[in-house]
Write an enzyme that holds these catalytic residues in place. Structure first.
Site, PDB file in Angstrom:
ATOM      1  N   ALA A 223      -9.848   5.251   4.350  1.00  0.00           N
ATOM      2  CA  ALA A 223      -9.805   6.408   5.257  1.00  0.00           C
ATOM      3  C   ALA A 223     -11.169   7.083   5.394  1.00  0.00           C
ATOM      4  CB  ALA A 223      -8.778   7.451   4.821  1.00  0.00           C
TER       5      ALA A 223
ATOM      6  N   LYS B 258       0.846  -1.179   0.000  1.00  0.00           N
ATOM      7  CA  LYS B 258       0.000   0.000   0.000  1.00  0.00           C
ATOM      8  C   LYS B 258       0.889   1.239   0.000  1.00  0.00           C
ATOM      9  CE  LYS B 258      -3.308   2.691   2.631  1.00  0.00           C
ATOM     10  NZ  LYS B 258      -3.922   2.919   3.947  1.00  0.00           N
TER      11      LYS B 258
END
Length: 258
Positions: free
Chosen positions: A187, A97
């Site tokens: 997020a 990531k």
């Protein structure tokens, strides 16, 4: 038929990816991961002890999970690339990531630096999942760079504000679907309803950490998130009714008994 999705050459059944930070203990973390039903667990490389001869957070993570090392805390393409080279040396580069932060207050990503880092990493053989803004053009550039998926934010990291711009997420989903690219909301998910909304918009999966770890009962919240992901996915597949401005009786008016 089982509802699966593809990430590179891996076929996955779970559509929730869970982080390992902010838990009160490693036991709580392990229990939350299990309750979530996740198959992929993300680890911030700069915040864990990577010397395997010493006690580490990694020791508490079941080896059955796919590890997704991330570059949280990196503020330049070079810094992120160096961090992921370390992951490769440790054999943790099945998927990576990529995060390149552009602003310390909001933790918004530096999209230009992210695209630059992605291009370089893909050329070096990394299989990159990039964290980015909910911006369609940036997502297209990341796909052109060779990324396996795109990971647009729903809201600032750790804010729990939910999906602030569902229109942008839907545009990204529609464009990526045409290219066969997974969209993983990353997020801002604060509670189960946020996760369900992401799935109802057609997202492939959702990545979360604080929404679970900061709950009063993280293990119970992890279970709630798993169920919300499932419900949202089923709602998307079933096709919701058309929204109407006025009432529409559930029973027909014709044939009423006078």
């Amino acid at each position: 038929m089982q509802d699966t999705w593809k990430l590179g050459d891996r076929t996955l059944t779970s559509r929730i990816i869970v982080g390992t930070g902010k838990y009160s203990s490693t036991d709580e973390m392990a229990a939350a991961l299990a309750a979530s039903g996740t198959e992929i667990v993300t680890v911030a490389l700069r915040r864990v002890e990577l010397d395997r001869s010493k006690p580490s957070l990694l020791d508490a993570i079941d080896p059955g999970y796919i590890l997704l090392p991330n570059t949280a805390g990196c503020y330049s393409a070079d810094e992120a690339i160096r961090t992921l080279h370390l992951a490769r040396e440790l054999g943790m580069d099945q998927f990576v990531k990529l995060e390149v932060i552009g602003d310390k207050k909001t933790l918004f990503p530096d999209n230009a630096a992210t695209v630059e880092a992605a291009r370089r990493l893909v050329k070096e053989g990394f299989r990159v999942l990039p964290y980015c803004s909910d911006d369609l053009i940036t997502c297209k550039r990341l796909v052109d760079a060779g990324c396996l998926a795109v990971m647009p934010l729903a809201a600032p990291i750790g804010s729990g504000l939910g999906i602030r711009n569902p229109h942008n997420i839907r545009l990204i989903v529609e464009a990526m679907d045409e290219m066969g690219i997974p969209v993983i909301v990353d997020a801002g998910v604060g509670t189960a309803s946020d996760a369900a909304v992401a799935m109802e918009l057609g997202c492939t999966a959702v990545l979360m950490n604080t929404g679970i770890a900061a709950a009063r009962q993280p293990v119970l919240m992890a279970e709630a998130m798993r169920e919300a992901i499932s419900a949202g996915r089923k709602a998307f597949l079933s096709g919701r009714m058309q929204a109407r401005a006025f009432a529409n009786a559930s029973s027909p008016h014709s044939g009423l008994i006078e």
